[in-house]
Design a protein around this motif. Structure first.
Motif, mmCIF file in Angstrom:
data_model
loop_
_atom_site.group_PDB
_atom_site.id
_atom_site.type_symbol
_atom_site.label_atom_id
_atom_site.label_comp_id
_atom_site.label_asym_id
_atom_site.label_seq_id
_atom_site.Cartn_x
_atom_site.Cartn_y
_atom_site.Cartn_z
ATOM 1 N N CYS A 284 0.727 -1.425 -0.065
ATOM 2 C CA CYS A 284 0.094 0.089 0.057
ATOM 3 C C CYS A 284 0.835 0.992 0.198
ATOM 4 O O CYS A 284 1.896 1.225 0.780
ATOM 5 C CB CYS A 284 -0.915 0.026 1.207
ATOM 6 N N VAL A 285 0.558 2.291 -0.844
ATOM 7 C CA VAL A 285 1.144 3.567 -0.693
ATOM 8 C C VAL A 285 0.498 4.522 0.052
ATOM 9 O O VAL A 285 0.857 5.937 -0.218
ATOM 10 C CB VAL A 285 1.442 4.037 -2.211
ATOM 11 N N ASN A 286 -0.843 4.232 0.419
ATOM 12 C CA ASN A 286 -1.688 5.361 1.288
ATOM 13 C C ASN A 286 -1.051 5.832 2.578
ATOM 14 O O ASN A 286 -1.286 4.823 3.283
ATOM 15 C CB ASN A 286 -2.980 4.709 1.145
ATOM 16 N N CYS A 296 -4.757 -0.624 2.180
ATOM 17 C CA CYS A 296 -5.959 0.318 2.273
ATOM 18 C C CYS A 296 -7.128 -0.397 1.455
ATOM 19 O O CYS A 296 -8.181 -0.235 1.405
ATOM 20 C CB CYS A 296 -5.745 1.669 2.042
ATOM 21 N N SER A 297 -6.491 -0.999 0.148
ATOM 22 C CA SER A 297 -7.223 -1.635 -0.962
ATOM 23 C C SER A 297 -8.001 -0.732 -1.838
ATOM 24 O O SER A 297 -8.612 -1.143 -2.578
ATOM 25 C CB SER A 297 -8.461 -2.788 -0.244
ATOM 26 N N THR A 298 -7.568 0.585 -1.545
ATOM 27 C CA THR A 298 -8.157 1.604 -2.515
ATOM 28 C C THR A 298 -7.168 2.392 -3.133
ATOM 29 O O THR A 298 -7.747 3.302 -3.840
ATOM 30 C CB THR A 298 -9.492 2.259 -1.846
ATOM 31 N N CYS A 299 -6.120 2.481 -2.893
ATOM 32 C CA CYS A 299 -4.959 3.167 -3.602
ATOM 33 C C CYS A 299 -4.573 2.576 -4.933
ATOM 34 O O CYS A 299 -5.113 1.458 -5.209
ATOM 35 C CB CYS A 299 -3.882 3.511 -2.691
ATOM 36 N N CYS A 302 -2.727 -0.599 -4.520
ATOM 37 C CA CYS A 302 -3.974 -1.810 -4.101
ATOM 38 C C CYS A 302 -4.626 -2.121 -5.087
ATOM 39 O O CYS A 302 -4.906 -3.494 -5.209
ATOM 40 C CB CYS A 302 -4.419 -1.452 -2.832
HETATM 41 ZN ZN LIG Z 1 -3.253 0.866 -0.701
#
Ligand SMILES: [Zn+2]
Length: 392
Positions: A284-286, A296-299, A302
């Motif tokens: 993740c990069v968030n 996070c599964s949304t960045c 991800c």
């Molecule tokens: Zn992420």
């Protein structure tokens, strides 16, 4: 620039290696430290500071006078080929002369240790799938994982370095491999003009050279495929890793790039073969991830990874380290983005889906085909309804 003789000493449970550096910017100490349990890996040569300081010296156009012992092959490559390559990548760098106090040909055999950096990401687990889980000769089987503080932690510095290391310890334990934490102030020698992306290879190889008493092979994860490799002006030194790493090797430390034979989709799928990744993949990069999951599964990163895993039929393996509900709320819009993207990495995912006859969600295909955007409040309501039905 004058680099003094290495001074190795114990401080608490840490072994410290330091050299005094005198340059046009003043006097400063360059140091590395690692746990005392790893003391037998530590080399007393001056190869590590020489590699770490080559680019800063070239940036300021200062010849290097170095005390202590330097490997013969390193001096040979540093005096000519490697400076030529670095200058082609960063044309503002200047050629410098290197004056070692003592040059030593390595007579001993290459040590048995095989090391690679470990960040818990796709590249790391791909190396482990190939060099830990596969049936591979012991000469190339990973024996040590490294975690360096040489600039990759940005403004988070030493605090973030320690936090990230702590987060990765369970994964290293699952793998059953020693996980070495190597702290350093190398980053303080690099000006803002020499960013981490343009210099990371030499910073990390300096750590491998520091450990060349016990480490004989150092595998560096490639960020690019073979067809993308080139030498020329660029923001990323990674494009030239396959060429620079052998030039930074000694007769006892074989440094080389691995993974360029895979595309990003192929690497992601290869990672599935490393079972530890199912619980421990960390991409993740968030920086504001508050999902309660590792990722996070949304960045963008991800989503790219999860879309590939979904198309490959592996999504459920990763339910403990990704918030799959959050992903499912974004996937239809993401697939729409994929279908319209010209980014080679995203186009590759679309091609992979086509190869597998993967049916993209109807909503994504409709939105992509008709380029529909909600405009008014009422159309937004219709749109939400359509999306809801598509989810069902
Ligand atoms: Zn992420």
């Amino acid at each position: 620039m004058r680099i003094g003789k290495p001074d190795i000493y114990q401080e608490g449970n840490q072994i410290k290696y330091r050299v005094l550096v005198e340059s046009s910017s003043g006097n400063e100490t360059l140091w590395y430290s690692l746990h005392e349990a790893c003391a037998d890996l530590l080399s007393n040569k001056s190869d590590a500071p020489l590699i770490a300081l080559l680019m800063p010296a070239m940036a300021s156009g200062e010849d290097i006078y170095i005390s202590g012992v330097v490997s013969e092959r390193l001096i040979y490559n540093l005096s000519g080929p490697i400076q030529n390559v670095l200058q082609r990548i960063i044309p503002s760098l200047q050629r410098v002369n290197i004056y070692p106090e003592e040059v030593c040909p390595d007579q001993r055999n290459r040590p048995p240790g095989v090391a690679t950096g470990f960040s818990g990401g796709i590249d790391s687990f791909c190396i482990l799938a190939d060099h830990h889980h596969s049936d591979i000769t012991d000469q190339f089987r990973i024996t040590h994982l490294l975690f360096n503080n040489v600039g990759s932690h940005g403004s988070g510095g030493e605090r973030l370095f320690k936090e990230r290391y702590k987060r990765l310890v369970p994964a290293a334990n699952l793998l059953g491999l020693p996980f070495l934490m190597i702290n350093s102030n190398v980053d303080s020698f690099y000006s803002k003009q020499l960013g981490y992306k343009q210099t990371h290879t030499l910073r990390n190889v300096s750590v491998a050279l520091l450990l060349q008493e016990g480490i004989g092979r150092y595998m560096y994860a490639s960020a690019y495929g073979y067809s993308e490799i080139f030498i020329g002006p660029t923001y990323s030194l990674g494009y030239s890793d396959a060429i620079t790493l052998p030039l930074l090797s000694t007769d006892t430390l074989d440094a080389f790039s691995v993974g360029s034979e895979y595309s990003r989709v192929e690497k992601t799928l290869r990672v599935v073969e490393a079972p530890e990744s199912h619980r421990m993949l960390d991409i993740c990069v968030n920086v504001n991830n508050a999902s309660g999951f590792t990722n996070c599964s949304t960045c963008w990163k991800c989503l790219r990874t999860l879309a590939t895993l979904e198309i490959g039929g592996h999504l459920e393996h990763y339910s403990s380290c990704f918030d799959l509900d959050a992903y499912k709320g974004k996937r239809i819009d993401y697939f729409t983005t994929l279908l319209g993207s010209h980014d080679p990495l995203l186009k590759e995912i679309v091609q992979y889906a086509k190869d597998r006859n993967y049916p993209f969600p109807v909503y994504s295909r409709v939105k992509h085909t008709f380029r529909i955007e909600p405009i008014t409040r009422s159309s937004k309501r219709v749109w939400r309804k359509l999306k809801h039905l598509a989810h069902k």
